[in-house]
Design a protein around this motif. Structure first.
Motif, PDB file in Angstrom:
ATOM      1  N   PRO A  40     -12.026 -13.995  43.825  1.00 41.16           N
ATOM      2  CA  PRO A  40     -10.878 -14.355  42.990  1.00 41.16           C
ATOM      3  C   PRO A  40     -11.260 -15.135  41.732  1.00 41.16           C
ATOM      4  N   GLN A  41     -12.201 -16.048  41.847  1.00 42.37           N
ATOM      5  CA  GLN A  41     -12.596 -16.844  40.677  1.00 42.37           C
ATOM      6  C   GLN A  41     -13.265 -15.972  39.618  1.00 42.37           C
ATOM      7  N   GLU A  42     -14.107 -15.048  40.066  1.00 42.34           N
ATOM      8  CA  GLU A  42     -14.766 -14.146  39.112  1.00 42.34           C
ATOM      9  C   GLU A  42     -13.745 -13.217  38.457  1.00 42.34           C
ATOM     10  N   ASP A  43     -12.809 -12.717  39.262  1.00 41.70           N
ATOM     11  CA  ASP A  43     -11.755 -11.862  38.712  1.00 41.70           C
ATOM     12  C   ASP A  43     -10.926 -12.609  37.672  1.00 41.70           C
ATOM     13  N   LEU A  44     -10.596 -13.856  37.968  1.00 39.88           N
ATOM     14  CA  LEU A  44      -9.812 -14.663  37.037  1.00 39.88           C
ATOM     15  C   LEU A  44     -10.563 -14.856  35.724  1.00 39.88           C
ATOM     16  N   LYS A  45     -11.844 -15.162  35.826  1.00 38.85           N
ATOM     17  CA  LYS A  45     -12.645 -15.360  34.616  1.00 38.85           C
ATOM     18  C   LYS A  45     -12.713 -14.081  33.787  1.00 38.85           C
ATOM     19  N   ILE A  46     -12.930 -12.951  34.431  1.00 40.52           N
ATOM     20  CA  ILE A  46     -12.989 -11.665  33.726  1.00 40.52           C
ATOM     21  C   ILE A  46     -11.655 -11.387  33.039  1.00 40.52           C
ATOM     22  N   PHE A  47     -10.571 -11.623  33.755  1.00 39.06           N
ATOM     23  CA  PHE A  47      -9.225 -11.394  33.222  1.00 39.06           C
ATOM     24  C   PHE A  47      -8.966 -12.282  32.006  1.00 39.06           C
ATOM     25  N   GLN A  48      -9.251 -13.565  32.151  1.00 42.97           N
ATOM     26  CA  GLN A  48      -9.010 -14.499  31.050  1.00 42.97           C
ATOM     27  C   GLN A  48      -9.915 -14.203  29.855  1.00 42.97           C
ATOM     28  N   ASP A  49     -11.171 -13.902  30.124  1.00 44.88           N
ATOM     29  CA  ASP A  49     -12.101 -13.601  29.031  1.00 44.88           C
ATOM     30  C   ASP A  49     -11.657 -12.374  28.241  1.00 44.88           C
ATOM     31  N   TYR A  50     -11.112 -11.389  28.948  1.00 44.44           N
ATOM     32  CA  TYR A  50     -10.634 -10.184  28.270  1.00 44.44           C
ATOM     33  C   TYR A  50      -9.555 -10.538  27.245  1.00 44.44           C
ATOM     34  N   PHE A  51      -8.579 -11.339  27.671  1.00 49.11           N
ATOM     35  CA  PHE A  51      -7.476 -11.661  26.768  1.00 49.11           C
ATOM     36  C   PHE A  51      -7.885 -12.668  25.692  1.00 49.11           C
ATOM     37  N   LYS A  52      -8.808 -13.556  26.003  1.00 45.47           N
ATOM     38  CA  LYS A  52      -9.314 -14.473  24.971  1.00 45.47           C
ATOM     39  C   LYS A  52     -10.028 -13.687  23.875  1.00 45.47           C
ATOM     40  N   LYS A  53     -10.766 -12.666  24.286  1.00 49.60           N
ATOM     41  CA  LYS A  53     -11.477 -11.835  23.318  1.00 49.60           C
ATOM     42  C   LYS A  53     -10.497 -10.948  22.547  1.00 49.60           C
TER      43      LYS A  53
END
Length: 124
Positions: A40-53
């Motif tokens: 879950p933590q890795e998924d959250l980071k990937i999700f957030q990084d996508y939208f930040k980018k």
């Protein structure tokens, strides 16, 4: 019928080989997918990084506003609507229903022992 044949005409060696291949394929899938699974933590980071980018000019805190954080026209409409919110007319009715007892004497308020603090703490 030959000794190593099964009733539908498939030879016993073919059935055994199919089982071996199926088992082998299952093991490969299980072992191969283990490294690709994220928690879950890795998924959250990937999700957030996508939208930040994708939206680099949007502040992290503003993502809570959803579409209104990335579209100025929609945000302006939302802010104008909030001057006289349409839901405000039914807040009093909702509060009345929240405290109205059911036939058994209990009400919605009984479902939320700390409702005076709010009810969001009772949800995950």
């Amino acid at each position: 019928m030959p000794q190593n044949a099964v009733p539908n005409g498939v030879r016993l060696e073919e059935v055994s080989m199919r089982r071996v291949i199926s088992i082998f394929a299952g093991i490969v899938l299980l072992l191969g997918s283990g490294g690709a699974m994220a928690g879950p933590q890795e998924d959250l980071k990937i999700f957030q990084d996508y939208f930040k980018k994708r939206f680099p000019k949007v502040a992290y805190e503003d993502f809570a506003n959803g579409l209104y954080a990335i579209n100025d026209d929609f945000r302006q409409q939302w802010e104008e609507m909030e001057e006289f919110p349409p839901y405000e007319l039914t807040l009093d009715e909702g509060e009345e229903l929240f405290h109205k007892p059911f036939a058994n004497g209990k009400g919605y308020a009984d479902c939320f022992p700390k409702y005076k603090e709010g009810v969001k703490q009772d949800y995950p």
